[in-house]
Design an enzyme around this catalytic site. Structure first.
Site, short mmCIF file in Angstrom:
data_model
loop_
_atom_site.label_atom_id
_atom_site.label_comp_id
_atom_site.label_asym_id
_atom_site.label_seq_id
_atom_site.Cartn_x
_atom_site.Cartn_y
_atom_site.Cartn_z
N LYS B 77 0.90 -1.17 0.00
CA LYS B 77 0.00 0.00 0.00
C LYS B 77 0.93 1.20 0.00
O LYS B 77 1.99 1.16 0.64
CB LYS B 77 -0.87 -0.05 1.26
CG LYS B 77 -1.83 1.15 1.45
CD LYS B 77 -2.69 0.99 2.71
CE LYS B 77 -3.56 2.24 2.95
NZ LYS B 77 -4.41 2.13 4.15
N SER B 152 -9.21 3.27 4.02
CA SER B 152 -8.25 3.87 3.12
C SER B 152 -7.50 2.86 2.25
O SER B 152 -6.92 3.25 1.26
CB SER B 152 -7.23 4.67 3.93
OG SER B 152 -6.46 3.82 4.75
N SER B 176 -9.63 0.93 8.16
CA SER B 176 -9.15 1.08 6.79
C SER B 176 -8.71 -0.20 6.10
O SER B 176 -8.47 -0.19 4.90
CB SER B 176 -7.99 2.09 6.76
OG SER B 176 -8.49 3.41 6.80
#
Lengths: 460, 460
Positions: B77, B152, B176
């Site tokens: 990520k 997220s 997230s």
């Protein structure tokens, strides 16, 4: 048989050998308290203490000796709960609070046979270091009753110095055990953060609060620490770490120990007498075979600001409601100190916490090269009470609060006297969880110099 | 031989038996990324990935099989450092930062044989849950490309759901990992706070940040967790706790497990389809032999406010300088969110931390009566991208952020579909350090229902 044993250890030895009765010992302390002008106690529990003394006496007579605290009169500090006795924290705010149980450390002391004889005066809410209490009056220094004792454990230090108790509990958030110990010529030990439970103690700043002993000498401090150290599952700050045998550690001496002496900050702006006493202490340790070296503590000059933000913000969080509803019930210095913290933002607080983590880590690295750090405890001897009552009272935490931030154990012990006959304190700081190293070095120094033997003029 | 294995575990089995080459597998993922319209990646590293795939292939050929991550393409990520690849954190602020080393978890994945193929798109600075990024564009949901993925870890969930990677890393500060896992029909695991290092990850709120895996199924999540769990001495949040064998724990099933279903809060205001899916999930667990009971989580309704104060205050402390110097470089939603935190006082923050300690302790007690808690992951299925771009974008953290506060491990796994064919997520929460219990229950449910097998329409 003496009714004024020189120390807890001496009294313990006399009780064990039945040369001294706990009843006589407690009576003697109660008499000294009753006739004292030091104002060291907020409350005294003569009936409970005498009952406990009689029980202790019977137990000794039956051969049930519990150990070195058996029958020993110890003073609590009035921000530490004792079952059934009001905890005032030196305030007008809390004076109707009646604890339903003993604080963890009080329960531990009692289990070891100690007798709580009373609860000592302190700087209001432990939030200051002069020991001038607006509600219960100033505590007076047994070396000069016109002078302060330092604080916040002001009554605890005065009581131990003057023989009103053989040991006392203190709390230390920025130096509140070590400062009064230095000003009153006794030994004060702030253990590693988490070593001794804060359970049942009125918080000042839960990230920085430490409970610890004030005693006549180093061996006594080891004995009291042994009794109160260890995990308290109900206190979030308490840590599960093996508790060593502190008495056993005392014998090791200082030969080969690496002692750092700070190059910066700690020796700046010292009174002449204090500077000279500390320089001489360094020489004593050299003669005893320690390896002395100069060191620098990274970021130490930033610490006071970080401590103040954390300490006063956490204190304000605790006091906020009372402060809004009963501002007139606070002494002015404490009220103003708390109000100043209102300007601290969440980011200020977070940055202070971050600095704490950073400093703790960097000093841990420094302490791989040294075993102990040697500093003065305070920059001066205690000022007069009137000076301490000025609108901007002095603070004495500059040299002690760094180790509340890092959580490292630190002791203050007597290392000489000023030309006016006032005690001077030396601070020894160790690695986290290594009170043993502090205690063995402190004992070696004490035995070499004998400063702890000098007693104040009669206090009562 | 398939170039679209159903899962990491299936691919691992094929690689081990030399029916599938890491080179072909990585090539296939890179092709899917190249032809995708999901916008799941901020950067892709085809050369490095192919070089690693060739090495992995040679190692297999020589009989040096490293284990179930050998040759497996995994997505990072873009708030987690990969050596030599910029970490943007989905921002314009950090886009010139080039890490000098891998994040701890990336190094662990590589050591286990995994291949990092690219770094996924995310809500800017991970500070939001829509996954609509103002600088890199919105991530599109593979089940309906007009809808958001949640955030997220938006790109991580989309990449795994669409077969652009066989697993991905995510970070979870308020939900997230779990929210996008629920919205994209994959498995997302937030481990216990301290179980997986945050070292080398751009912080959002260091007290609440967690790194964890997003995968196609529960077994895969166990495999990735096994590789990344464990102490990182250089990360202050990392805790030294024994790491169990997660694969071994999977076989235990749910018979006899005590599963709590919240009476309040978690089942209020649910979309009809979500409510029905969760009620059915409860029945499945009953049939599997679990003991279901209704429970109440004390103070759960106070948690969101506490999380927001802590999360945004800590985020503001990190962003303060950039926010002052380059406000125009922030997306409006993140900038406003951070600016709101300026009003938080130190006392607000301290009270939030105190609530966190209190809630953690009370829920620990509750979890003596249950082994797991079962809740929905979100109250609704994912809304449209245009809805998420409104001036007041929706937040989805209500049901997930309580367990960032308590630090307990929590998984989201598919538990059905809405009438529009959008995935629904169920959350299982365990005791601290007991990811094993979550994984075994999740696997039993997955095997009983097979929801994880349904794949989204072709995404490219």
């Amino acid at each position: 048989m003496s009714l004024e044993p020189a120390s807890l250890s001496e009294a313990a030895s006399l009780i064990r050998s039945r040369q001294l009765s706990p009843v006589q010992l407690v009576e003697a302390c109660l008499e000294r308290i009753a006739s004292s002008s030091l104002n060291a106690f907020i409350s005294v529990q003569p009936e409970a203490a005498m009952a406990a003394a009689r029980q202790a006496q019977e137990a000794v007579a039956k051969g049930n000796y519990k150990g070195p605290l058996h029958g020993i009169p110890i003073a609590g500090k009035d921000n530490i709960d004792v079952l059934g006795v009001p905890t005032t924290a030196g305030s007008r705010i809390m004076n109707d609070r009646l604890p339903g149980e003993d604080a963890f450390v009080v329960a531990k002391l009692r289990a070891a046979g100690a007798i709580i004889i009373g609860k000592t005066n302190l700087h209001e809410f432990a939030c200051g270091t002069t020991g001038v209490n607006p509600h219960f009056g100033p505590v007076r220094n047994p070396w000069d009753t016109q002078r302060i004792t330092g604080g916040s454990s002001s009554g605890s230090a005065a009581a131990v110095a003057s023989g009103e108790a053989l040991a006392a509990l203190g709390t230390d958030t920025g130096g509140s055990i070590r400062i009064p110990a230095a000003f009153c010529g006794v030994v004060g030990l702030k253990p590693t953060y988490g070593r001794v439970s804060n359970g049942g103690t009125v918080p000042l700043s839960s990230s920085l609060d430490h409970v610890g002993p004030l005693c006549r000498n180093v061996e006594d401090a080891a004995t009291v620490l042994q009794a109160i150290a260890g995990l308290d599952p109900s206190d979030g700050s308490s840590v599960e770490m093996p508790v060593p045998d502190y008495q056993a550690a005392l014998a090791s001496g200082v030969a080969g120990l690496r002692i750092g002496v700070p190059r910066e900050f700690f020796f700046e702006g010292l009174a002449g007498d204090v500077d000279a006493a500390l320089r001489e202490a360094v020489r004593v340790f050299e003669k005893l075979g320690a390896q002395l070296s100069e060191v620098s503590l990274p970021q130490v000059d930033q610490v006071s600001q970080g401590v103040l933000v954390m300490l006063l913000s956490e204190a304000l969080a605790y006091h906020e409601t009372w402060l809004a509803e009963r501002p007139q019930d606070y002494g002015e210095d404490v009220r103003l100190r708390l109000e100043v913290a209102r300007k601290n933002s969440a980011v200020d607080y977070i940055n202070a916490r971050r600095l704490k983590v950073e400093v703790t880590s960097r000093w841990r690295q420094l302490f791989q090269e040294i075993d102990l750090l040697l500093t003065p405890t305070t920059t001066t001897a205690p000022p007069s009470i009137s000076e301490a009552q000025s609108p901007r009272p002095p603070s004495f935490i500059k040299l002690t609060n760094p180790f509340n931030f890092s959580g490292q154990p630190a002791i203050s012990l007597p290392c000489g006297f000023t030309s006016e006959g006032l005690p001077i304190g030396m601070q020894l700081v160790g690695r986290a969880w290594e009170e043993t190293t502090i205690l063995r070095a402190a004992l070696a120094y004490e035995q070499a110099t004998g400063w702890h033997k000098r007693r104040p003029p009669r206090s009562s």
